[in-house]
Design a protein around this motif. Structure first.
Motif, PDB file in Angstrom:
ATOM      1  N   SER A  13      78.616 -51.353  73.541  1.00 15.14           N
ATOM      2  CA  SER A  13      79.723 -51.071  72.660  1.00 15.14           C
ATOM      3  C   SER A  13      79.944 -49.715  72.119  1.00 15.14           C
ATOM      4  CB  SER A  13      79.621 -52.038  71.542  1.00 15.14           C
ATOM      5  OG  SER A  13      79.393 -53.538  71.820  1.00 15.14           O
ATOM      6  N   VAL A  14      79.866 -48.691  73.376  1.00 12.85           N
ATOM      7  CA  VAL A  14      79.806 -47.101  72.943  1.00 12.85           C
ATOM      8  C   VAL A  14      81.414 -46.890  72.656  1.00 12.85           C
ATOM      9  CG1 VAL A  14      79.609 -45.173  73.832  1.00 12.85           C
ATOM     10  CG2 VAL A  14      77.853 -46.668  74.136  1.00 12.85           C
ATOM     11  N   THR A  22      90.984 -41.531  72.157  1.00 14.63           N
ATOM     12  CA  THR A  22      89.719 -42.140  72.432  1.00 14.63           C
ATOM     13  C   THR A  22      89.136 -42.177  73.777  1.00 14.63           C
ATOM     14  OG1 THR A  22      90.611 -43.581  70.520  1.00 14.63           O
ATOM     15  CG2 THR A  22      88.930 -44.607  72.041  1.00 14.63           C
ATOM     16  N   ALA A  23      87.902 -41.542  73.902  1.00 16.86           N
ATOM     17  CA  ALA A  23      87.600 -41.354  75.294  1.00 16.86           C
ATOM     18  C   ALA A  23      86.697 -42.536  75.798  1.00 16.86           C
ATOM     19  CB  ALA A  23      86.497 -39.907  75.303  1.00 16.86           C
ATOM     20  N   LEU A  24      86.131 -43.212  75.007  1.00 16.97           N
ATOM     21  CA  LEU A  24      85.443 -44.610  74.958  1.00 16.97           C
ATOM     22  C   LEU A  24      85.629 -45.547  74.014  1.00 16.97           C
ATOM     23  CD1 LEU A  24      81.911 -43.385  76.343  1.00 16.97           C
ATOM     24  CD2 LEU A  24      83.836 -44.418  77.693  1.00 16.97           C
ATOM     25  N   ALA A  45      89.105 -42.217  82.983  1.00 14.68           N
ATOM     26  CA  ALA A  45      88.728 -43.500  82.556  1.00 14.68           C
ATOM     27  C   ALA A  45      87.528 -43.663  81.449  1.00 14.68           C
ATOM     28  CB  ALA A  45      88.268 -44.074  83.699  1.00 14.68           C
ATOM     29  N   GLY A  46      87.098 -42.337  81.528  1.00 12.57           N
ATOM     30  CA  GLY A  46      85.742 -42.281  80.294  1.00 12.57           C
ATOM     31  C   GLY A  46      84.450 -42.028  81.143  1.00 12.57           C
ATOM     32  N   LYS A  47      84.237 -41.737  82.187  1.00  9.64           N
ATOM     33  CA  LYS A  47      83.335 -41.512  83.059  1.00  9.64           C
ATOM     34  C   LYS A  47      82.317 -40.526  82.687  1.00  9.64           C
ATOM     35  CE  LYS A  47      84.888 -41.299  87.373  1.00  9.64           C
ATOM     36  NZ  LYS A  47      86.281 -41.100  86.933  1.00  9.64           N
ATOM     37  N   SER A  48      83.071 -39.454  82.679  1.00 10.54           N
ATOM     38  CA  SER A  48      82.346 -38.206  82.133  1.00 10.54           C
ATOM     39  C   SER A  48      82.030 -38.098  80.815  1.00 10.54           C
ATOM     40  CB  SER A  48      83.350 -36.740  82.324  1.00 10.54           C
ATOM     41  OG  SER A  48      83.567 -36.717  83.632  1.00 10.54           O
ATOM     42  N   THR A  49      82.646 -38.782  79.960  1.00 15.47           N
ATOM     43  CA  THR A  49      82.145 -39.109  78.436  1.00 15.47           C
ATOM     44  C   THR A  49      80.976 -39.864  78.199  1.00 15.47           C
ATOM     45  OG1 THR A  49      84.444 -38.825  77.615  1.00 15.47           O
ATOM     46  CG2 THR A  49      82.758 -39.613  76.068  1.00 15.47           C
ATOM     47  N   ALA A 219      89.472 -45.968  79.246  1.00 11.84           N
ATOM     48  CA  ALA A 219      88.136 -45.756  78.209  1.00 11.84           C
ATOM     49  C   ALA A 219      87.656 -46.837  78.111  1.00 11.84           C
ATOM     50  CB  ALA A 219      88.844 -45.111  76.998  1.00 11.84           C
ATOM     51  N   ARG A 220      87.993 -48.131  78.551  1.00 12.40           N
ATOM     52  CA  ARG A 220      87.327 -49.308  78.637  1.00 12.40           C
ATOM     53  C   ARG A 220      86.672 -50.028  79.789  1.00 12.40           C
ATOM     54  NH1 ARG A 220      88.918 -51.953  73.757  1.00 12.40           N
ATOM     55  NH2 ARG A 220      87.966 -53.847  74.599  1.00 12.40           N
ATOM     56  N   HIS A 221      85.326 -50.726  79.485  1.00  8.23           N
ATOM     57  CA  HIS A 221      84.832 -51.336  80.644  1.00  8.23           C
ATOM     58  C   HIS A 221      85.912 -52.596  81.118  1.00  8.23           C
ATOM     59  CE1 HIS A 221      82.320 -54.624  81.937  1.00  8.23           C
ATOM     60  NE2 HIS A 221      81.500 -53.815  82.677  1.00  8.23           N
ATOM     61  N   VAL A 222      85.931 -52.542  82.560  1.00  9.74           N
ATOM     62  CA  VAL A 222      86.786 -53.724  83.031  1.00  9.74           C
ATOM     63  C   VAL A 222      85.961 -54.589  83.858  1.00  9.74           C
ATOM     64  CG1 VAL A 222      88.503 -53.969  84.862  1.00  9.74           C
ATOM     65  CG2 VAL A 222      88.560 -52.075  83.297  1.00  9.74           C
TER      66      VAL A 222
END
Length: 498
Positions: A13-14, A22-24, A45-49, A219-222
């Motif tokens: 839940s990061v 909102t990056a994640l 998508a938020g990978k780098s963060t 920024a979300r898990h799919v």
């Protein structure tokens, strides 16, 4: 992973915000001990963060990170992070001016006394032998090739004791044989119990080397699934939120037109020999081959980056002076270079300044550029290529890789070239950016340009009307549209030529 097994890595839940962005957003990932787990998603998508959080460079605003069921070290505990996780980035962190041994043991060459250089080199050789890295410990790191630098970074990471390694686009600058050697090394490390997170925009690599895949979008898990249970089209749909069939090229082969770019008997040292090439208006001609095939050197000669030892290049009936890029551009040629960071753009300049460089002479009078005209031209390019930016004045260095590459493409197309040379246009960009970049190439070709497309990606070459395959500096076969992967790879590896 069995229900009772403790994951090697877990982010729960990061959430991470940068100002209003909102990056994640309540995202997470679970990686089993000893597996190679892919993380994929479009740029942004938020990978780098997530990588920055998993390596201790950023603190999450919410959620937690666990390694082996234990809380991650504090952000200030850099030694704790080095012993836990390491990241091999697409852009090398090896220091070229230092030797291999010095890079391996940077800041830990000795204890309290002077450095024992003989001992340092001996320790380096033992470490290199342990992980199968065949380079001289006393060699300057700047003399290593990309593959050797990556293996050096992996060995350095493992030397700290880390058993979790993040590989961020490790194949982006490698040719086919080097990629195979990297994958062989990764499989060997996995057998030794090393856990890896593999980030790649090349989805076929995910299926070849990974056991599980996690998809991030917006920024979300799919989803997280075993790769064996996830069809390719479903993976693309999860990344984009759209059906993969939406990205199939609809361009038809051209009827033929005037020759806009040609080469005759081009030779450049040992890189390539006696190459003939003809490109007509409305045609896309692919160049394929391994990293040592000569394809990149040939393309760079066409645009004037190299002067051939013999032979001629003709652009729209004009023979530009060999080795003169400006003369080739004046003759009507547009160019997307292989390395956007070194050759593609000026990082501190804005989107509008970079994109309009070739047409600056048309954006004002008496040698002065009109800010209004430049901005209007840049805004058209931003719209046409769907460049995600805060505005034309944003520095290119602040853009994602895919959007920076779109700026490079915009610059190449700014002067409406009648001939286009494009080298690895989709390296290190996400699925949507790939489609936008290849779509721009197709659109320019439909307007009448003739294009040479050099790529290590088979999917890129599918838009070509024909593909010239190079092997050891020669064109060994012309492959028409409709080839299969097996057909083309066989020729590229020297077993299917004529």
């Amino acid at each position: 992973m069995s229900p009772s097994a403790v994951p090697a890595v877990e982010a729960r839940s990061v959430t991470k915000r940068f100002g209003p962005t909102t990056a994640l957003d309540d995202a997470g990932i679970v990686i089993a001990e000893g597996e190679t787990h892919a993380l994929v998603g479009r740029n942004g998508a938020g990978k780098s963060t997530l990588v920055s959080i998993l390596t201790g460079l950023q603190r999450p605003d919410g959620g937690e990170v666990l390694f082996g069921g234990r809380p991650a070290p504090s952000v200030a505990d850099r030694d704790g992070w080095r012993r836990t996780v390491a990241c091999v980035y697409q852009k090398s962190t090896i220091i070229p001016a230092l030797t291999v041994a010095e890079n391996l043991f940077l800041n830990r060459q000795a204890g309290s006394g002077p450095i024992n250089w003989r001992s340092l080199r001996s320790r380096a050789r033992e470490l290199l032998d342990q992980y199968g890295v065949d380079v001289d410990a006393g060699r300057l790191a700047g003399d290593l090739n990309v593959e050797q630098r990556q293996l050096l970074e992996i060995a350095r990471a493992l030397s700290f004791g880390a058993r979790f390694i993040i590989l961020d686009e490790p194949t982006a600058q490698l040719d086919g044989p080097a990629i195979e050697r990297l994958f062989t090394r990764m499989r060997a490390l996995r057998e030794q119990g090393v856990t890896m997170m593999f980030i790649s925009h090349h989805l076929e690599e995910v299926y070849r080397v990974c056991q599980s895949v996690t998809v991030f979008r917006d920024a979300r898990h799919v989803l997280t699934r075993p790769v064996d249970d996830l069809p390719h089209d479903e993976l693309v749909a999860a990344m984009t939120g759209e059906d993969a069939s939406a990205y199939l090229s609809g361009r038809t082969a051209p009827a033929g037109g005037n020759v806009v770019l040609s080469a005759e008997k081009l030779t450049l040292g040992e890189r390539y020999r006696d190459v003939d090439l003809t490109v007509r208006a409305g045609e896309i001609v692919g160049l394929a081959g391994s990293g040592s095939s000569g394809k990149v050197g040939l393309a760079e000669t066409l645009v004037g980056l190299h002067a051939a030892d013999s032979g001629t290049v003709t652009v729209n009936g004009v023979r530009p002076r060999p080795g003169d890029v400006a003369a080739a551009l004046r003759a009507g040629l547009g160019f997307v270079p292989q390395d956007r960071h070194k050759e593609g753009f000026v990082p501190l300049l804005s989107v509008e300044e970079n994109a309009t460089l070739p047409i600056a002479r048309r954006l004002g009078r008496f040698g002065a550029v009109s800010p209004r005209l430049r901005r209007a031209a840049a805004e058209r390019m931003i719209t046409q290529l769907d460049i995600k930016t805060t505005g034309p004045s944003q520095p290119v260095k602040d853009l994602s890789g895919g959007n920076a590459q779109k700026v490079v493409m915009a610059r190449a197309l700014a002067d409406d070239p009648t001939a286009l040379v494009v080298i690895n246009p989709t390296a290190g960009v996400d699925v949507r950016a790939k489609q936008a970049l290849l779509g721009a190439v197709e659109a320019a070709t439909e307007r009448g340009a003739g294009t040479v497309l050099v790529s290590d990606e088979l999917d890129d070459l599918r838009i070509c009307d024909r593909v010239l395959v190079m092997f050891h500096g020669r064109v060994v076969k012309e492959v028409p549209r409709g080839w299969t992967d097996a057909d083309l790879v066989a020729v590229m590896e020297g077993v299917g030529g004529q």
